[in-house]
Design an enzyme around this catalytic site. Structure first.
Site, mmCIF file in Angstrom:
data_model
loop_
_atom_site.group_PDB
_atom_site.id
_atom_site.type_symbol
_atom_site.label_atom_id
_atom_site.label_comp_id
_atom_site.label_asym_id
_atom_site.label_seq_id
_atom_site.Cartn_x
_atom_site.Cartn_y
_atom_site.Cartn_z
ATOM 1 N N GLU A 1 -7.510 -3.256 -3.829
ATOM 2 C CA GLU A 1 -8.849 -2.969 -3.344
ATOM 3 C C GLU A 1 -9.205 -1.528 -3.687
ATOM 4 O O GLU A 1 -10.031 -1.260 -4.557
ATOM 5 C CB GLU A 1 -8.877 -3.216 -1.829
ATOM 6 C CG GLU A 1 -10.222 -3.067 -1.164
ATOM 7 C CD GLU A 1 -10.103 -3.347 0.323
ATOM 8 O OE1 GLU A 1 -10.933 -4.093 0.844
ATOM 9 O OE2 GLU A 1 -9.172 -2.807 0.961
ATOM 10 N N GLU B 1 -7.864 5.304 -4.156
ATOM 11 C CA GLU B 1 -6.706 5.849 -3.458
ATOM 12 C C GLU B 1 -5.459 5.802 -4.338
ATOM 13 O O GLU B 1 -4.549 6.618 -4.174
ATOM 14 C CB GLU B 1 -6.487 5.108 -2.137
ATOM 15 C CG GLU B 1 -7.520 5.488 -1.086
ATOM 16 C CD GLU B 1 -7.286 4.824 0.255
ATOM 17 O OE1 GLU B 1 -7.115 5.541 1.262
ATOM 18 O OE2 GLU B 1 -7.300 3.572 0.307
ATOM 19 N N ASP C 1 0.779 -1.252 0.000
ATOM 20 C CA ASP C 1 0.000 0.000 0.000
ATOM 21 C C ASP C 1 0.802 1.289 0.000
ATOM 22 O O ASP C 1 0.260 2.336 0.376
ATOM 23 C CB ASP C 1 -0.945 0.032 1.215
ATOM 24 C CG ASP C 1 -1.905 -1.129 1.271
ATOM 25 O OD1 ASP C 1 -2.018 -1.853 0.273
ATOM 26 O OD2 ASP C 1 -2.545 -1.316 2.328
#
Length: 756
Positions: A521, A525, A444
């Site tokens: 996911e 973002e 991430d």
């Protein structure tokens, strides 16, 4: 001294830098060279050749499982799946499986099943190494010592190309198999394996010998240790002929190049494969194009060949070493202007006063690591945008100072609890304390750092000196390099760590855990990070970073429309009833999240953060409404099945996200349903939510048919046909902006221009 410290980061062991050097200065910022005692460290990536070990580790890619694991997971190359094991190199063409869930919906899986297994007859496959990594193709070496079976695997390619340094090759099949005679070319072994057709293309002089009903041995002539294998999309003779023609054009390298055409507001992306003809003179490969490559692409429409059913929709073959796609860049502006003279405008002052008072607390809600701290920074920055535009410059300055102070605390390197650290072994900048396995599994980084880069860019709009490299800008550049470095084969950082140029979207898992490959996911973002690069690059005068951001932003938006939202109806099969998917994997997609079954968060994770850079979400208003309408039955089913946890979330959780999203289709409906004192997502404020809805109610919906010759523009169109044109000038000199509808506007430096 600064130069020596920088070199220590790259070649610390070789140069023997002082063990006492704990931090490296970057202007006024600093990052650590090692973590505090007891802190997490990045994983080792040992399964690479000595040459690749000299480069930054290729984390967060579709094949990253290969470099971290002695027994790696399946690699989903599309349309093929492959897996390396001591028993051999596995290759398969996966098929759709529809898997029911408790929600009375389904997941769509394309698992690795019934593979063909290739085994050298002269040596064992004791280990594997990643031997090469180009932009969408890899080489995997299996063997020991000087013995090696090397397989080249490429995204989209129906082939795997093999090289064997000695001996013959054995092909183990999953079941008794029918061999299809191919008198036209004795080099070719054509097989029907459980209803799927494969072809193995050997060198001139190869002899294919059956061993029982489920194995073959290819006797390779001396000096001709090569062959390729392909899955075939059908049983037509012309298809086999086509695949045979291109079977010996072995891919050696793949490269993507991009160009931002500012005048036309579009991105041209060129994909080039370099090949070697192992036999004959044909050097043209047979590539596989994903839907986002071929859909509405006049440059390839007349040249497409047969295709494969895959998780990504129909992958169409193209006989070419190079192809190009051209996609529109959907402009946006850093913030929207003030709102006034509307019935609900007084409510804005009301919520703004409360949010301004709570701003310091907002910076620290959620968690202490880089993700939640980054969300807090951007939360306050977006509040500051509205405060500034509404004319309260005193409070604007206070909020700006709050964000600066918080970023400088982290960037300074003086706090041993919250700091950035460079890991030379892996080639990465990590942030402590870890959140969501961002260090231990390298997850991430683009999600986390996108918030920081956007906040820094907004500071730079108001205080350019703060962003200078000799002050704090150098640290922002390090964050950008970690997630989107453009150098290939460098030691410091890998090429585009999180981004997959061929699939046109990012991957979140650093090490590629799980039987269904890598995953992402929160696609929204990822887009937030690329929007941040555009703004940072433009405001600091770094056109390379700006254009990189435009390329990544445009590509990811296109991928979302295809693979998360399926707005063109080319990807989701009829069995899949959900409007969108929330989790895209290499081998499946699912309507779920990693942390909850609650439907509002399942849907919202691919919407947040909604700010001006997320205006792309309104490109298809009918889809927006359809997506929101699906929440009603999804929520009812969630309650029916009694899935509520002991401390359930509020019924209106993330209502601000959905209100903003609703406003992109129907602003009045959004305003009517929004609860002023209701739930607030921890990256949002009531102020930014209400300002967003009032802006769209006054100006109309975004008009994506109109473009401009500047990176920062938005056009709104009301129901009566009247328009509002916005353009932002992040530079130091006035600019003349030309819109594609014939309107023009002069915009002064560091100013948001508006034309009604």
């Amino acid at each position: 001294m600064k130069l020596v410290q920088q070199l220590c980061v790259i070649v610390m062991a070789a140069m023997g830098c002082a063990a006492g050097a704990q931090t490296v200065k970057v202007g006024e910022a600093s990052y650590w060279l090692a973590p505090q005692s007891g802190e997490k460290t990045p994983p080792a990536a040992p399964h690479r050749t000595p040459e690749l070990l000299k480069t930054a580790a290729q984390t967060n890619q579709w094949y990253s499982t290969l470099i971290f694991n002695a027994k790696p997971e399946v690699v989903f190359a599309q349309p093929l799946t492959v897996k390396v094991a001591t028993t051999g190199f596995e290759l398969a063409l996966p098929s759709k499986e529809v898997v029911p869930t408790w929600r009375r919906d389904v997941e769509i899986h394309y698992p690795h099943r019934d593979p063909l297994v290739f085994q050298p007859t002269a040596f064992k496959l004791d280990a594997h190494q990643l031997a090469k990594a180009s932009d969408w193709s890899i080489d995997v070496s299996m063997g020991a010592g000087n013995d090696a079976l090397v397989a080249t695997v490429s995204h989209g390619s129906p082939y795997v190309y093999f090289k064997l340094n000695r001996g013959d090759i054995r092909l183990q099949l999953p079941a008794a198999t029918t061999r299809i005679e191919n008198a036209a070319d004795p080099r070719t072994l054509v097989l029907n394996v459980k209803g799927k057709r494969y072809a193995v293309f050997g060198p001139q002089g190869v002899q294919w010998e059956a061993q029982g009903t489920d194995a073959f041995v290819g006797r390779l002539p001396a000096g001709k240790g090569y062959f390729s294998t392909a899955a075939l999309p059908d049983d037509k003779p012309q298809t086999l002929s086509l695949f045979t023609q291109h079977a010996y054009a072995f891919i050696q390298d793949t490269r993507v190049a991009w160009r931002y055409d500012q005048a036309q507001s579009r991105v041209e992306t060129t994909f080039t494969a370099t090949t070697r003809a192992m036999e004959g003179a044909n050097t043209t490969p047979l590539l596989g194009l994903y839907p986002h490559h071929w859909f509405r692409n006049a440059l390839v429409a007349e040249r497409l060949g047969p295709g494969f059913d895959t998780l990504r929709g129909n992958i169409r073959t193209l006989a070419a070493a190079e192809f190009k796609i051209v996609k529109p860049y959907l402009g946006w502006v850093p913030f929207w202007p003030a709102v006034a003279e509307q019935p609900d405008a007084p409510k804005l002052d009301d919520v703004m006063s409360k949010d301004v008072r709570d701003a310091r607390r907002m910076l620290r809600q959620g968690g202490n690591g880089p993700y939640w701290q980054g969300k807090g920074l951007m939360r306050v920055i977006k509040l500051m945008d509205v405060v500034e535009q509404q004319g309260n410059l005193k409070e604007r300055d206070r909020l700006l100072a709050l964000v600066k102070d918080r970023m400088e605390e982290w960037f300074s390197g003086k706090d041993n609890k919250t700091y950035f650290q460079y890991d030379e072994k892996l080639g990465t900048l990590v942030a402590h304390p870890e959140e969501y396995f961002s260090i231990e599994q390298m997850n991430d980084h683009h999600f986390h750092y996108g918030y920081w880069i956007r906040a820094a860019a907004e500071i730079a709009l108001r205080d350019p000196a703060w962003a200078a490299k000799e002050r704090w800008g150098g640290m922002v550049d390090k964050l950008i390099a970690d997630i989107a470095h453009t150098g290939r084969g460098d030691k410091a950082f890998p090429f585009l760590r999180n981004f997959d140029p061929y699939e046109a979207h990012s991957w979140a898992s650093g090490v590629g855990l799980g039987e269904f490959g890598n995953n992402q996911e929160s696609s929204s973002e990822a887009v937030n990070a690329w929007a941040a690069l555009i703004l940072w690059g433009e405001v600091t005068g770094n056109r390379a970073v700006r254009d990189l951001g435009v390329y990544l932003y445009t590509s990811e938006v296109e991928a979302i429309d295809h693979y998360w939202f399926d707005v063109h109806k080319l990807v989701f099969p009829p069995e899949y009833k959900n409007v969108e998917t929330s989790m895209v994997f290499g081998g499946k997609y699912a309507h779920n999240t990693w942390w909850t079954d609650e439907p509002r968060q399942i849907k919202g994770i691919n919407l947040l953060p909604i700010n001006t850079g997320a205006i792309y979400l309104g490109r298809y208003p009918d889809y927006v409404q359809k997506n929101l309408d699906a929440l009603i039955p999804e929520t009812a089913l969630y309650k029916e099945f009694g899935k509520l946890p002991p401390n359930p979330p509020p019924p209106d959780i993330w209502q601000d996200i959905f209100s903003k999203y609703q406003a992109l289709a129907n602003p009045k409906k959004a305003l009517a349903e929004w609860k002023r004192w209701g739930s607030v997502e921890l990256g949002e404020t009531r102020t930014s939510t209400l300002h967003w809805m009032l802006s769209l109610d006054a100006k109309g919906l975004p008009d994506f048919d109109v473009t401009a010759d500047t990176p920062f523009y938005t056009v709104f169109k009301r129901a009566d046909g009247s328009t509002t044109h916005l353009a932002y000038n992040a530079g130091n000199a006035p600019i003349d902006v030309k819109f594609s509808d014939g309107k023009t506007m002069k915009v002064m430096p560091r100013t948001l221009g508006m034309l009604r």
